[in-house]
Design an enzyme around this catalytic site. Structure first.
Site, PDB file in Angstrom:
ATOM      1  N   LYS A 121     -59.350  96.511  53.874  1.00  9.40           N
ATOM      2  CA  LYS A 121     -58.578  97.745  54.059  1.00  9.40           C
ATOM      3  C   LYS A 121     -58.657  98.236  55.498  1.00  9.40           C
ATOM      4  O   LYS A 121     -57.712  98.838  55.994  1.00  9.40           O
ATOM      5  CB  LYS A 121     -59.066  98.833  53.086  1.00  9.40           C
ATOM      6  CG  LYS A 121     -58.626  98.571  51.655  1.00  9.40           C
ATOM      7  CD  LYS A 121     -58.762  99.803  50.781  1.00  9.40           C
ATOM      8  CE  LYS A 121     -58.243  99.533  49.375  1.00  9.40           C
ATOM      9  NZ  LYS A 121     -58.508 100.637  48.450  1.00  9.40           N
ATOM     10  N   LYS A 203     -54.612  88.402  45.463  1.00 12.60           N
ATOM     11  CA  LYS A 203     -54.624  89.293  44.289  1.00 12.60           C
ATOM     12  C   LYS A 203     -53.293  90.028  44.182  1.00 12.60           C
ATOM     13  O   LYS A 203     -52.765  90.490  45.195  1.00 12.60           O
ATOM     14  CB  LYS A 203     -55.780  90.294  44.476  1.00 12.60           C
ATOM     15  CG  LYS A 203     -55.897  91.330  43.407  1.00 12.60           C
ATOM     16  CD  LYS A 203     -56.985  92.347  43.712  1.00 12.60           C
ATOM     17  CE  LYS A 203     -56.460  93.509  44.517  1.00 12.60           C
ATOM     18  NZ  LYS A 203     -57.308  94.706  44.489  1.00 12.60           N
ATOM     19  N   LYS A 206     -51.099  96.690  44.026  1.00 10.25           N
ATOM     20  CA  LYS A 206     -50.143  97.802  44.013  1.00 10.25           C
ATOM     21  C   LYS A 206     -49.509  97.974  45.378  1.00 10.25           C
ATOM     22  O   LYS A 206     -48.423  98.501  45.498  1.00 10.25           O
ATOM     23  CB  LYS A 206     -50.871  99.128  43.739  1.00 10.25           C
ATOM     24  CG  LYS A 206     -51.577  99.249  42.437  1.00 10.25           C
ATOM     25  CD  LYS A 206     -52.326 100.603  42.437  1.00 10.25           C
ATOM     26  CE  LYS A 206     -53.452 100.628  41.444  1.00 10.25           C
ATOM     27  NZ  LYS A 206     -54.697 101.153  41.952  1.00 10.25           N
TER      28      LYS A 206
END
Ligand code: TYM
Length: 339
Positions: A121, A203, A206
């Site tokens: 992130k 992965k 969202k």
């Protein structure tokens, strides 16, 4: 009074949460929500909507508010029963932030810097590497430890966070006396990491930039089918579960079994001799058929705000009772003067 399970024993405590960022994906469903619904009979369940985790990445306030209620409605539409489980919003129970502060003093900066999700992130949001992003796993540890959870159903991407929650619990218990239950992660046998349809090594997320590889729980039938038709497969033409050599097909098989209720072996038999095109269409149709009733129930619930608010009020009160009792125990042990 202690709740009992089918065998008449005391129910074990279970905790999980989902961040209300963006719409949820079928990865969230298969990796976590499906298990959360399935486990509610056997366990005493507490399920949160982790809006405090969500703000570690900038959110549009109106969207965060909307997504928060959407997750609640989705929980209920997926069969999580507010009568049997505690459903609440993380920020409604102040004990989370309070315990996280204490646990920060039992967590090392180096450990947090090594967390894969923090590194990912930070790379993605290089302009906003805030302290909350780094402290995220400690808040997550506080979530779990406040409720004495023995089990935590999550996808494998959360394994590292769960391990650190265990380490923190053990550290605290060793420094004082047994205080926290040391939680176990529970990961689905198949589907613990659903891959992006266009790049199964990644992965399904969202927040992916290319949404063609992500199937959202609120995608319409045509969109769902189109996304599956475009999904990457592998060389050869055999529908066989072999994540190492056939990551694309294996990912689709995981999705198919999660939504059809069939086993991998049954699915392999069903698609023996089928081309990949036919297989992908069948997976898309199965997912669309399974999601249609969930979507209409979610929409119905979202139009009944009074009901949803009632669930949240009740949930927050129940959650606070347990959380505040744990926090008070912690404060006592560390030597905070209490009135
Ligand atoms: P979040 O919101 O990213 O994801 C919610 C749940 O969905 C799982 N998941 C997946 N499983 C399989 N395949 C995928 N592609 C996939 N994508 C997501 C996640 O593993 C997770 O179980 N930090 C957590 C939320 C949280 C939490 C907690 C969880 C906050 N406090 C306490 C458990 C206990 C998170 O960001 O999940």
């Amino acid at each position: 009074m202690e709740e009992v399970n089918a065998a008449g024993g005391a129910k074990k405590k279970l905790y999980s949460a989902v961040q209300p960022t963006n719409a949820l994906t079928i990865g969230n469903y298969i990796g976590a929500i499906k298990n959360m619904a399935a486990m509610q009979d056997e366990y005493e369940c507490v399920y949160a909507i982790a809006n405090m985790h969500a703000i570690t990445v900038r959110q549009v306030p109106a969207e965060l508010r909307r997504n928060t209620l959407s997750v609640l409605a989705l929980y209920v539409a997926c069969g999580i029963d507010p009568e049997r489980c505690t459903l609440y919003i993380q920020s409604h129970v102040p004990c989370h932030a309070e315990l996280a502060w204490v646990l920060n003093t039992f967590t090392y900066v180096g450990e947090m810097e090594r967390m894969t999700q923090f590194k990912d992130k930070s790379a993605k949001h290089a302009d906003n590497i805030n302290m909350g992003l780094m402290d995220y796993p400690v808040l997550m540890a506080a979530d779990i430890l406040l409720y004495n959870a023995e089990v935590v159903p999550v996808g494998v991407d959360q394994r590292q966070h769960l391990e650190i929650a265990r380490d923190i619990a053990v550290r605290f218990n060793n420094a004082y006396s047994p205080t926290f239950v040391v939680p176990e992660g529970v990961y689905p046998k198949v589907g613990a990491k659903i891959g992006d349809l266009l790049d199964p090594s990644k992965k399904m997320s969202k927040s992916s930039e290319n949404t063609n590889g992500t199937v959202f729980m609120n995608d319409g039938r045509d969109v769902i089918i189109k996304k599956f038709k475009r999904a990457v497969t592998d060389s050869g033409n055999e529908v066989r579960y072999d994540p190492e050599n056939k990551p694309g097909v294996s990912n689709l098989l995981s999705v198919y079994t999660a939504f059809s209720g069939k086993s991998i072996a049954e699915a392999e038999r069903e698609f023996a001799g089928c081309g990949y095109g036919q297989f992908k269409l069948a997976v898309g149709e199965t997912v669309a058929d399974a999601l249609a009733p969930v979507q209409s129930e979610q929409a119905r619930l979202l139009s009944d705000k009074e009901y949803l608010n009632g669930v949240l009020k009740d949930g927050a009160a129940r959650a606070y009772k347990t959380a505040s009792s744990t926090l008070s125990k912690v404060y006592r042990k560390i030597g905070f003067y209490q009135l």
